[in-house]
Design an enzyme around this catalytic site. Structure first.
Site, short mmCIF file in Angstrom:
data_model
loop_
_atom_site.label_atom_id
_atom_site.label_comp_id
_atom_site.label_asym_id
_atom_site.label_seq_id
_atom_site.Cartn_x
_atom_site.Cartn_y
_atom_site.Cartn_z
CG LEU A 90 13.58 -4.05 8.80
CD1 LEU A 90 12.64 -2.30 8.76
CD2 LEU A 90 14.23 -3.88 9.76
CB ILE B 240 21.01 -4.75 2.49
CG1 ILE B 240 19.84 -3.23 2.23
CG2 ILE B 240 20.49 -5.01 0.91
CD1 ILE B 240 20.41 -2.29 1.09
CB SER C 264 -1.09 -0.13 1.41
OG SER C 264 -1.20 1.61 0.96
CE LYS D 174 30.54 0.47 3.41
NZ LYS D 174 29.38 -0.17 4.62
#
Length: 531
Positions: free
Chosen positions: A335, A348, A41, A80
């Site tokens: 999560l 990640i 949503s 990185k």
């Protein structure tokens, strides 16, 4: 394929985790039978799992056939080479945790063992001087090594910083091309099979019913399926990792972005600094028992490099994991599965690892418990490995200047971590067990950087000639400095990727150094990426 083949996979929740799962499953379940539906949503916000990553993400992108230059452009990404830690061992101190290895082993002996003996003989620079990634990072240089590289540039390993929301949008386009169906809506009710509790369908607020065989819960901390529906339970790790709040804000900055993340210890937690192409990502992770939200926000805003670009955003979390990542016919990712604070940029990667293991153990509609149990065992090991490595940063400190750091310094730690620290403190030994993510370089970087100095070194080192070892060590250091001097600046390389400017090396490059374009690389298993 037969009558037991999974016909419908339903992913609940978008964001980074949901669209990573959708993209990967659309690539590897493209069998003409299995359909993938993602329900999300736009009214429900997502929590970005982080903007900094570790090298295995390169494997995930390559697995999907994603062009790296396009990825960098579309996500506002930068490169990185590791993480700079500030004020962790003690106030004002710095050390660097690089990707890739420290130097090269000699005679079957780990490089850091050679370094430990040599350091007893003479004053040496920090061990990061023998890391190609660290040397390039400190010089602000970057270019990816050519696949056939033979010089020291081959030791340069890298990951990315990027806008997690833009990465999700990027993966959504990929998943759309793979046939993933997106359904807009909020879940009003969850239907379950009476005899065993398996989820059978999601009923949305507008009346739509989305049925499935396998459900992937990417609904965030809430865990709508794995927790609210199946009541799986959660293992709380706050007694070891007490930080439970974060406040984040983007800021402006001038100049070229550095090719590394910075993590600076503060009075009741730590601050991240993640350079993107157009902004700086900043956040303060802190413990609410020692700092109030208003004070945390003031502290973060006082340590920005430039003006804030938005209002600070506050988050609350509980470090830990679900007792089962796969329960009945629901697999939790991101999560919804658990959370370890992003100190080592693993959020990640935990999503990526969950997806890779699900594909490797993908069930049929009989849901053999042996597949589920193996998945849970592997994910439990991975989460505990990450947990222990993050705890190390808090435990291995001399700081006692605030109640928070005094608590961390004196706290009890898991037996698994205590054993590793004891082995390293004795003779610098590091053993990588099972499916552990963090390799020797990672443990050596943090332990030496935070004053866990071995009392001795392995006896095998003394079988090697001191003068020859000293000469080889010095040659390695010079090679890394020489290669770094020849690399273009990180900013120049990013402009080259963006197509806004040609890139030139600082000095003429040897043949095996990149001519600063992305050549195709040899794929490798994500578990082999050295950290």
């Amino acid at each position: 394929m037969n009558e037991h083949t999974i016909r419908n996979v339903v992913i609940l929740g978008g964001g980074t985790a949901g669209w990573m799962a959708a993209a990967a499953l659309s690539r590897f379940l493209n069998n003409g039978v299995t359909r993938i539906t993602l329900v999300e949503s736009e009214e429900i916000g997502t929590v970005g799992v982080g903007e900094a990553t570790i090298p295995p993400l390169r494997t995930f992108n390559r697995m999907l056939g994603i062009d790296e230059q396009e990825f960098i452009r579309e996500t506002g990404g930068t490169y990185k080479l590791g993480i700079e830690f500030v004020s962790w061992g003690d106030i004002g101190e710095r050390y660097f945790h690089p990707f890739g290895a420290h130097g090269h082993d000699l005679g079957g002996v780990h490089f850091h063992q050679l370094y430990l003996r040599e350091r007893k003989r003479r004053v040496l620079p920090d061990i990061s001087a023998w890391s190609m990634s660290a040397v390039a990072a400190q010089a602000g240089k970057f270019a990816p090594p050519a696949p056939q590289a033979q010089s020291a540039v081959k030791d340069l390993f890298y990951a990315f910083h990027f806008d997690a929301a833009r990465y999700a949008v990027f993966l959504r386009r990929f998943a759309d091309r793979g046939g993933v169906q997106r359904v807009e809506g909020k879940v009003a009710a969850v239907a379950q099979r009476p005899e065993d509790g398996h989820v059978t369908a999601l009923r949305l607020e507008d009346g739509q019913v989305v049925a499935g065989d396998l459900f992937i819960d990417c609904s965030g901390f809430r865990g709508l399926l794995i927790e609210e529906t199946l009541e799986t339970g959660y293992e709380d790790w706050r007694h070891w990792l007490p930080c439970d709040r974060a406040v984040a804000v983007p800021s402006a900055y001038a100049g070229d972005p550095e090719p590394y993340t910075r993590a600076t210890a503060r009075g009741a937690g730590w601050q991240w600094r993640i350079p993107l192409q157009q902004r700086m990502g900043n956040g303060l992770v802190y413990c609410s028992a020692f700092q109030q939200p208003e004070a945390a926000e003031r502290e973060l805003l006082a340590h920005l490099d430039g003006a804030p670009l938005a209002d600070p955003r506050h988050l609350a979390f509980t470090t830990g994991r679900r007792k089962l990542a796969w329960n009945r016919n629901v697999v939790a990712l991101g999560l919804a599965s658990g959370f370890v604070e992003p100190l080592e940029s693993t959020s990640i990667h935990l999503v990526q690892s969950g997806i890779a293991r699900l594909i490797a153990l993908f069930p049929d509609r009989r849901f053999d418990p042996v597949e589920r149990d193996e998945y849970n065992a592997q994910m439990h090991e991975l989460y505990e490995d990450v947990r222990d490595f993050v705890i190390l940063h808090y435990k291995a400190t001399r700081r006692g200047d605030t109640p928070f750091w005094d608590r961390c310094r004196t706290m009890d730690i898991p037996d698994t971590l205590a054993r590793k620290i004891a082995l390293f403190r004795a003779k610098g030994r590091v053993f990588r067990e099972g499916r552990e993510l963090f390799a020797t370089t990672s443990w050596v970087s943090v332990c030496l950087g935070q004053h866990i100095v071995p009392e001795d070194y392995e006896p095998a080192v003394d079988a090697l000639d001191e003068q020859k070892v000293a000469g080889a060590i010095e040659e390695m250091r010079r090679d890394y400095l020489d290669v770094a001097a020849r690399l273009p600046s990180h900013g120049d390389f990013l402009r080259h990727v963006a197509g806004t400017a040609p890139v030139q090396p600082a000095t003429p490059a040897p043949p095996d150094m990149p001519t600063f374009s992305f050549a195709s690389e040899t794929p490798f298993d994500f578990s082999a990426d050295p950290l």
